[in-house]
Motif scaffolding. Structure first.
Motif, PDB file in Angstrom:
ATOM      1  N   UNK A 165      44.230  32.580  44.173  1.00 44.22           N
ATOM      2  CA  UNK A 165      45.441  32.925  43.782  1.00 44.22           C
ATOM      3  C   UNK A 165      45.218  33.038  42.282  1.00 44.22           C
ATOM      4  N   UNK A 166      44.809  32.218  41.563  1.00 40.61           N
ATOM      5  CA  UNK A 166      44.511  32.085  39.982  1.00 40.61           C
ATOM      6  C   UNK A 166      43.836  33.428  39.876  1.00 40.61           C
ATOM      7  N   UNK A 167      42.781  33.648  40.429  1.00 42.17           N
ATOM      8  CA  UNK A 167      42.057  34.805  39.986  1.00 42.17           C
ATOM      9  C   UNK A 167      42.608  36.059  40.201  1.00 42.17           C
ATOM     10  N   UNK A 168      43.530  36.123  41.324  1.00 43.50           N
ATOM     11  CA  UNK A 168      44.403  37.467  41.596  1.00 43.50           C
ATOM     12  C   UNK A 168      45.560  37.322  40.499  1.00 43.50           C
ATOM     13  N   UNK A 169      45.839  36.390  40.027  1.00 40.91           N
ATOM     14  CA  UNK A 169      46.959  36.182  38.876  1.00 40.91           C
ATOM     15  C   UNK A 169      46.187  37.246  37.650  1.00 40.91           C
ATOM     16  N   UNK A 170      44.860  36.652  37.454  1.00 40.21           N
ATOM     17  CA  UNK A 170      44.552  37.370  36.130  1.00 40.21           C
ATOM     18  C   UNK A 170      43.974  38.657  36.215  1.00 40.21           C
ATOM     19  N   UNK A 171      43.430  39.183  37.525  1.00 36.56           N
ATOM     20  CA  UNK A 171      42.960  40.347  37.405  1.00 36.56           C
ATOM     21  C   UNK A 171      43.749  41.180  38.193  1.00 36.56           C
ATOM     22  N   UNK A 172      44.935  40.873  38.841  1.00 38.37           N
ATOM     23  CA  UNK A 172      45.870  41.817  39.505  1.00 38.37           C
ATOM     24  C   UNK A 172      47.228  41.808  39.137  1.00 38.37           C
ATOM     25  N   UNK A 173      47.815  40.499  38.714  1.00 36.78           N
ATOM     26  CA  UNK A 173      48.994  40.635  38.212  1.00 36.78           C
ATOM     27  C   UNK A 173      49.584  40.860  36.912  1.00 36.78           C
ATOM     28  N   UNK A 174      48.233  40.520  36.129  1.00 36.35           N
ATOM     29  CA  UNK A 174      48.357  40.792  34.604  1.00 36.35           C
ATOM     30  C   UNK A 174      48.131  42.337  34.479  1.00 36.35           C
ATOM     31  N   UNK A 175      48.722  42.657  33.305  1.00 37.88           N
ATOM     32  CA  UNK A 175      48.394  44.393  32.967  1.00 37.88           C
ATOM     33  C   UNK A 175      47.081  44.036  32.038  1.00 37.88           C
ATOM     34  N   UNK A 176      46.389  45.436  31.876  1.00 37.90           N
ATOM     35  CA  UNK A 176      45.381  45.549  30.931  1.00 37.90           C
ATOM     36  C   UNK A 176      45.420  44.906  29.551  1.00 37.90           C
ATOM     37  N   UNK A 177      46.407  45.274  29.056  1.00 36.08           N
ATOM     38  CA  UNK A 177      46.679  44.595  27.316  1.00 36.08           C
ATOM     39  C   UNK A 177      46.725  43.129  27.418  1.00 36.08           C
ATOM     40  N   UNK A 178      47.203  42.521  28.350  1.00 39.27           N
ATOM     41  CA  UNK A 178      47.042  41.115  28.534  1.00 39.27           C
ATOM     42  C   UNK A 178      45.981  40.540  28.755  1.00 39.27           C
ATOM     43  N   UNK A 179      45.134  41.048  29.822  1.00 43.07           N
ATOM     44  CA  UNK A 179      43.790  40.733  30.007  1.00 43.07           C
ATOM     45  C   UNK A 179      43.000  40.894  28.978  1.00 43.07           C
ATOM     46  N   UNK A 180      42.963  41.982  28.149  1.00 40.36           N
ATOM     47  CA  UNK A 180      42.339  42.193  26.861  1.00 40.36           C
ATOM     48  C   UNK A 180      42.540  41.009  25.690  1.00 40.36           C
ATOM     49  N   UNK A 181      43.722  40.821  25.803  1.00 39.93           N
ATOM     50  CA  UNK A 181      43.879  39.647  24.824  1.00 39.93           C
ATOM     51  C   UNK A 181      43.293  38.506  25.152  1.00 39.93           C
TER      52      UNK A 181
END
Length: 386
Positions: A165-181
């Motif tokens: 679930x945590x991995x899905x949060x970071x790779x799917x739930x979050x937008x690209x800009x937040x992932x990049x940050x």
């Protein structure tokens, strides 16, 4: 028999009464409400209910952190336990939002290895196994076989772990800009044994302090992290927070870490003062090496320096007369970046069970978790409108 003042009924009643009054006084400025979310009416009812559960959990976490409430909780609990409870509540939000993004049930490891499954899964599995074999080479002993199995299992966990679930949060739930940050502003320090470094957020990309075995280990840990791609970094952060979540699940809360080391040495400030006051000496190769035997050596753009007895010594042959002023100016600018790094804001969360520490720039862990949750909720709503 003397009554314990903490557990006596009169005190408990008084604490409970004043606690309830304190809760009523809390402002609603930090409350997360559906009215603040764009396009709320454009998602189905079942998703609304799940997101409302997340919002209530965030509000509860914020309420616990309010001073008027925290002072009563800490009557019988340590202050760090309140912070841990707040973090745990926010981590449950990550878990809930990650689960929302699962499009199909995960495969077990044995099912993933089954050659009869879909062509897309088979293709990913074959690619993962080939990559693992290529990285290990000939499998000619038990140690290499175990390493291969671990490598293949790690590839499986990237997308198929039941506890993902945590991995899905970071790779799917979050937008690209937040992932990049996150990829740019967070890193995981891993070492064994885990040194209790302070201000690990000061260890920026390219850190190369090799002045001691400990600094060398820290530098190598940072280099290992910098070598990962963005996807791998998100995976590592997700696994760290999932491990922290599971630790809290079994009521394991560690007291605050007493920092024993600082990666930003005081010597940089001292060198800056020496340069500004022109306390400099230029030495021959022989004298430089003698002095450097018990001084602190470093390099700046291939100019070898030694700092000792509050003076800076420079190897004479490394700097020509016409270049010295320009080099000293650049040195001062570089020293300023080292000194400013010591003022960096952020947080370091140690997880000794994994010999890791999560390092965050700018904000403390609860604040940054709340920022990520807000971003994830908005992104989920934007993607699941009808």
């Amino acid at each position: 028999m003397v009554q314990d003042p903490i557990t006596s009924g009169s005190l408990i009643d008084k604490v409970t009464e004043e606690y309830e009054l304190s809760v009523e006084k809390i402002t609603t400025s930090k409350m997360h409400e559906v009215e603040q979310l764009p396009n709320w009416d454009r998602i189905d009812r079942s998703l609304q209910i799940k997101i409302q559960s997340v919002l209530r959990r965030i509000n509860l976490a914020n309420t616990i952190a309010e001073e008027d409430v925290k002072k009563w909780i800490t009557v019988t609990n340590e202050a760090f336990e309140v912070s841990a409870l707040q973090t745990y509540l926010l981590l449950t939000c990550l878990n809930m939002l990650g689960e929302l993004n699962k499009v199909e049930p995960p495969l077990s490891f044995l099912a993933w290895l089954d050659t009869s499954n879909s062509s897309s899964i088979k293709s990913l599995r074959d690619e993962a196994i080939t990559k693992s074999i290529n990285s290990i080479g000939s499998i000619d002993d038990q140690a290499k076989a175990v390493k291969l199995i671990k490598s293949v299992f790690a590839q499986y966990r990237l997308n198929n772990s039941i506890e993902s679930n945590f991995f899905y949060f970071f790779t799917d739930a979050l937008d690209q800009e937040t992932q990049n940050w996150i990829s740019s502003n967070c890193w995981i320090y891993q070492d064994n044994p885990l040194e209790k470094w302070a201000n690990l957020q000061n260890v920026k990309e390219g850190y190369s302090n090799l002045t001691s075995p400990e600094n060398k280990r820290l530098t190598n840990a940072r280099k290992r992290w910098d070598a990962l791609d963005s996807y791998q970094k998100l995976y590592e952060v997700s696994q760290f927070l999932e491990a922290l979540f599971n630790q809290y699940n079994v009521c394991m809360v560690n007291p605050p870490v007493k920092f024993e080391k600082d990666p930003i040495s005081k010597v940089w400030k001292d060198i800056d003062i020496a340069v500004s006051e022109h306390r400099l000496n230029y030495l021959s190769n022989n004298l430089f090496n003698q002095l450097g035997g018990d001084g602190q050596k470093f390099r700046f753009n291939e100019v070898r320096c030694v700092y000792k007895d509050e003076e800076l010594y420079i190897l004479e042959t490394d700097v020509k007369d016409r270049d010295r002023d320009n080099w000293l100016k650049k040195l001062q600018e570089w020293l300023k970046t080292k000194i400013d790094a010591g003022k960096a804001q952020g947080d370091t969360v140690f997880l000794f069970s994994r010999s890791q520490a999560l390092v965050i720039s700018e904000k403390k862990l609860p604040a940054i978790l709340e920022t990520w949750i807000d971003a994830a909720i908005k992104n989920v709503i934007a993607r699941k409108q009808y």
